[in-house]
Design a protein around this motif. Sequence first.
Motif, PDB file in Angstrom:
ATOM      1  N   LEU A   9       0.861  -1.176   0.000  1.00  0.00           N
ATOM      2  CA  LEU A   9       0.000   0.000   0.000  1.00  0.00           C
ATOM      3  C   LEU A   9       0.897   1.225   0.000  1.00  0.00           C
ATOM      4  O   LEU A   9       1.732   1.394   0.889  1.00  0.00           O
ATOM      5  N   ILE A  10       0.729   2.066  -1.001  1.00  0.00           N
ATOM      6  CA  ILE A  10       1.515   3.300  -1.054  1.00  0.00           C
ATOM      7  C   ILE A  10       0.564   4.482  -1.136  1.00  0.00           C
ATOM      8  O   ILE A  10      -0.628   4.323  -1.393  1.00  0.00           O
ATOM      9  N   GLY A  11       1.113   5.661  -0.921  1.00  0.00           N
ATOM     10  CA  GLY A  11       0.277   6.856  -1.017  1.00  0.00           C
ATOM     11  C   GLY A  11       0.749   7.907  -0.031  1.00  0.00           C
ATOM     12  O   GLY A  11       1.565   7.621   0.842  1.00  0.00           O
ATOM     13  N   PRO A  12       0.223   9.140  -0.182  1.00  0.00           N
ATOM     14  CA  PRO A  12       0.634  10.213   0.732  1.00  0.00           C
ATOM     15  C   PRO A  12       0.215   9.904   2.163  1.00  0.00           C
ATOM     16  O   PRO A  12      -0.693   9.105   2.386  1.00  0.00           O
ATOM     17  N   SER A  13       0.879  10.535   3.148  1.00  0.00           N
ATOM     18  CA  SER A  13       0.505  10.272   4.536  1.00  0.00           C
ATOM     19  C   SER A  13      -0.894  10.833   4.769  1.00  0.00           C
ATOM     20  O   SER A  13      -1.294  11.832   4.192  1.00  0.00           O
ATOM     21  N   GLY A  14      -1.645  10.118   5.626  1.00  0.00           N
ATOM     22  CA  GLY A  14      -3.013  10.522   5.877  1.00  0.00           C
ATOM     23  C   GLY A  14      -3.988   9.988   4.861  1.00  0.00           C
ATOM     24  O   GLY A  14      -5.177  10.308   4.892  1.00  0.00           O
ATOM     25  N   SER A  15      -3.515   9.133   3.939  1.00  0.00           N
ATOM     26  CA  SER A  15      -4.427   8.633   2.912  1.00  0.00           C
ATOM     27  C   SER A  15      -5.161   7.375   3.351  1.00  0.00           C
ATOM     28  O   SER A  15      -5.992   6.855   2.630  1.00  0.00           O
ATOM     29  N   GLY A  16      -4.835   6.853   4.561  1.00  0.00           N
ATOM     30  CA  GLY A  16      -5.593   5.729   5.098  1.00  0.00           C
ATOM     31  C   GLY A  16      -4.910   4.377   5.025  1.00  0.00           C
ATOM     32  O   GLY A  16      -5.476   3.383   5.451  1.00  0.00           O
ATOM     33  N   LYS A  17      -3.645   4.334   4.502  1.00  0.00           N
ATOM     34  CA  LYS A  17      -2.979   3.033   4.352  1.00  0.00           C
ATOM     35  C   LYS A  17      -2.758   2.347   5.696  1.00  0.00           C
ATOM     36  O   LYS A  17      -3.112   1.180   5.863  1.00  0.00           O
ATOM     37  N   PRO A  61       1.631   4.560 -14.776  1.00  0.00           N
ATOM     38  CA  PRO A  61       0.448   4.869 -13.964  1.00  0.00           C
ATOM     39  C   PRO A  61      -0.599   5.597 -14.805  1.00  0.00           C
ATOM     40  O   PRO A  61      -0.241   6.434 -15.637  1.00  0.00           O
ATOM     41  N   GLU A  62      -1.867   5.242 -14.588  1.00  0.00           N
ATOM     42  CA  GLU A  62      -2.924   5.845 -15.404  1.00  0.00           C
ATOM     43  C   GLU A  62      -3.476   7.122 -14.782  1.00  0.00           C
ATOM     44  O   GLU A  62      -3.814   8.071 -15.478  1.00  0.00           O
ATOM     45  N   GLN A  63      -3.619   7.108 -13.450  1.00  0.00           N
ATOM     46  CA  GLN A  63      -4.252   8.242 -12.783  1.00  0.00           C
ATOM     47  C   GLN A  63      -3.261   9.393 -12.615  1.00  0.00           C
ATOM     48  O   GLN A  63      -2.114   9.163 -12.243  1.00  0.00           O
ATOM     49  N   PRO A  64      -3.722  10.620 -12.830  1.00  0.00           N
ATOM     50  CA  PRO A  64      -2.822  11.775 -12.624  1.00  0.00           C
ATOM     51  C   PRO A  64      -2.292  11.851 -11.185  1.00  0.00           C
ATOM     52  O   PRO A  64      -1.121  12.188 -10.973  1.00  0.00           O
ATOM     53  N   ARG A  65      -3.146  11.502 -10.186  1.00  0.00           N
ATOM     54  CA  ARG A  65      -2.707  11.566  -8.788  1.00  0.00           C
ATOM     55  C   ARG A  65      -1.552  10.582  -8.542  1.00  0.00           C
ATOM     56  O   ARG A  65      -0.618  10.874  -7.814  1.00  0.00           O
ATOM     57  N   THR A  66      -1.650   9.396  -9.149  1.00  0.00           N
ATOM     58  CA  THR A  66      -0.589   8.400  -8.989  1.00  0.00           C
ATOM     59  C   THR A  66       0.709   8.920  -9.600  1.00  0.00           C
ATOM     60  O   THR A  66       1.776   8.830  -8.989  1.00  0.00           O
ATOM     61  N   ARG A  67       0.589   9.484 -10.802  1.00  0.00           N
ATOM     62  CA  ARG A  67       1.787  10.021 -11.475  1.00  0.00           C
ATOM     63  C   ARG A  67       2.445  11.104 -10.630  1.00  0.00           C
ATOM     64  O   ARG A  67       3.652  11.113 -10.433  1.00  0.00           O
ATOM     65  N   GLU A  68       1.586  11.987 -10.104  1.00  0.00           N
ATOM     66  CA  GLU A  68       2.073  13.086  -9.268  1.00  0.00           C
ATOM     67  C   GLU A  68       2.834  12.555  -8.056  1.00  0.00           C
ATOM     68  O   GLU A  68       3.936  12.985  -7.741  1.00  0.00           O
ATOM     69  N   PHE A  69       2.191  11.568  -7.375  1.00  0.00           N
ATOM     70  CA  PHE A  69       2.790  11.016  -6.160  1.00  0.00           C
ATOM     71  C   PHE A  69       4.121  10.336  -6.475  1.00  0.00           C
ATOM     72  O   PHE A  69       5.127  10.565  -5.813  1.00  0.00           O
ATOM     73  N   LEU A 110       1.877  -4.639   3.146  1.00  0.00           N
ATOM     74  CA  LEU A 110       3.034  -3.826   3.500  1.00  0.00           C
ATOM     75  C   LEU A 110       2.755  -2.355   3.177  1.00  0.00           C
ATOM     76  O   LEU A 110       2.436  -2.018   2.036  1.00  0.00           O
ATOM     77  N   VAL A 111       2.839  -1.527   4.205  1.00  0.00           N
ATOM     78  CA  VAL A 111       2.781  -0.081   3.978  1.00  0.00           C
ATOM     79  C   VAL A 111       4.213   0.417   3.997  1.00  0.00           C
ATOM     80  O   VAL A 111       4.932   0.183   4.971  1.00  0.00           O
ATOM     81  N   THR A 112       4.647   1.044   2.936  1.00  0.00           N
ATOM     82  CA  THR A 112       6.052   1.461   2.899  1.00  0.00           C
ATOM     83  C   THR A 112       6.251   2.662   1.987  1.00  0.00           C
ATOM     84  O   THR A 112       5.411   2.977   1.140  1.00  0.00           O
ATOM     85  N   HIS A 113       7.388   3.333   2.201  1.00  0.00           N
ATOM     86  CA  HIS A 113       7.793   4.396   1.289  1.00  0.00           C
ATOM     87  C   HIS A 113       8.990   3.952   0.454  1.00  0.00           C
ATOM     88  O   HIS A 113       9.554   4.747  -0.299  1.00  0.00           O
ATOM     89  N   CYS A 169      -1.109  -0.949  -4.417  1.00  0.00           N
ATOM     90  CA  CYS A 169      -2.318  -0.136  -4.350  1.00  0.00           C
ATOM     91  C   CYS A 169      -1.936   1.281  -3.987  1.00  0.00           C
ATOM     92  O   CYS A 169      -1.290   1.505  -2.961  1.00  0.00           O
ATOM     93  N   PHE A 170      -2.344   2.219  -4.817  1.00  0.00           N
ATOM     94  CA  PHE A 170      -2.078   3.618  -4.503  1.00  0.00           C
ATOM     95  C   PHE A 170      -3.294   4.226  -3.808  1.00  0.00           C
ATOM     96  O   PHE A 170      -4.400   4.212  -4.353  1.00  0.00           O
ATOM     97  N   PHE A 171      -3.075   4.716  -2.612  1.00  0.00           N
ATOM     98  CA  PHE A 171      -4.156   5.283  -1.798  1.00  0.00           C
ATOM     99  C   PHE A 171      -4.194   6.788  -1.947  1.00  0.00           C
ATOM    100  O   PHE A 171      -3.155   7.455  -1.958  1.00  0.00           O
TER     101      PHE A 171
END
Lengths: 221, 265
Positions: B46-54, B251-259, B215-218, B231-233
């Motif tokens: 599980l990846i994603g910005p902090s606070g995204s719920g992972k 990555p297809e989603q703009p948010r995923t690309r940005e992250f 696994l939640v990791t950076h 999974c991008f959260f």
Amino acid sequence: MEWLSYLPALSRGALVTAAITLSAIAIGAVAAFVAGIARVEGGRVLSTVALCYTELFRGTSLLVQLFWFYYALPLVGISFEPVATGILVLSLHVGAYGSEIVRGALQSVSVQQHEAARALNFGRAQTLLHITLPQALVEMMPAFGNLAIETLKLSSLVSLISIADLTFRAQSIRNLTLDSAGVYSLTLVGYFAMSLVLMLVMRLIERWVRRGAAFPRAAHS
Amino acid sequence: MTETAQVAIDPQPPIIEFAGVTKRFGALTVLDDFNFSVARGEKVTLIGPSGSGKSTVLRILMTLEPFQEGRLTLAGMPYHEPNAGGPFKASDAHLRQIRSHVGMVFQSFNLFPHMTVLRNVVEAPLRVLGLPRGEAECRAVDLLAMVGLADKKDHYPAQLSGGQQQRVAIARALAMRPRVLLFDEPTSALDPQLVGEVLSVIRGLASEHDLTMLLVTHEMRFAREVSDRVCFFDKGRICEQGEPERIFSAPEQPRTREFLASVLG
């Protein structure tokens, strides 16, 4: 040497003081753990009962508690020997203070420790017994050391319900001899000697609780 | 079995299934109508910005957090009992049954400071599973050897480096033989030079066929290497998921690309 003749009576009193103090520390420690654990883990009813006990005994004077148990309680048909009353009231009194020490130390164990215990599927009693209490015990020891000394000094109040402890003996001898300086100096020395022994014993217990290199503080000392 | 047959006919129901789960902290919605399922033995990052719920997903699975709406099952077993006296409640016995299948490795290790390394690993099998001491110690020594710390068994946690402590924590979690093992940012609290030793232990576990891992990791490179699925959260939902190769390279989603652009530099 006039004061040498005080020694036998004062020693007998010191023995009574020592016996009452040690009994009150032992029984008070049990009360402290029962009430302190009930405050933290007891659910609504038990923790409220424990809270009432703690606040009642912390919030009133020990001397009045002694008088109440010794003079007022017999009026409703419940009476004990003076020594039993003294030990009981002193135990409950210091147990109330002790329960706050137990509660504070248990609550100072980090949330992460509780979560680790839960992730390993420890039950509530197992978590308390094997994880939180052993860690909290280390935190409690310095405060318990103070409380033990305090118990010794508070025990002098039992002389006022006619128990022949060190203070009671000192009063009697002074009334006979009018040698305030000699009698009270010896009495102070007596209390101080007993508190030194108590301090030493508590220090040893503390070292035993901290045994091993369990904590960073202990690891380097 | 061919690759296509494996994908087409999945004989096993998912081991983890979130269906419409909503989790709120006061006014803040951390998981919003969250749907997510994990197959037996799958390794999911599980990846994603902090606070995204992972991390919240892992903490709910470990029963460290309750949730307000929806349904969550572990190997078909619901987290909430229908007759436990109110909505979204479960008895202690029920939760302990769930916990017996799940293990967790924490960001800050959370070893028991008053126990030696060996006792940290032995304690739960001994007290919770009721294993005989000899057997529990045997298991513990094997696991400590596996994480490369057999020689540290009589040390206390305070005498170990962060990386060593985390390896002990992994051994401790494995000693309970969980079917699902959760890693909540296992290397985030470590000095950079200690990250590798922890990742190599996790890499070893990733080859265990039956163990389901979340696994939640950076550590993006590591995620790409060990996961079956990434999974991008974003904002309490899975914004995009798929095979690591695809997520990281296309990555297809703009948010995923940005992250990914922000973390991969």
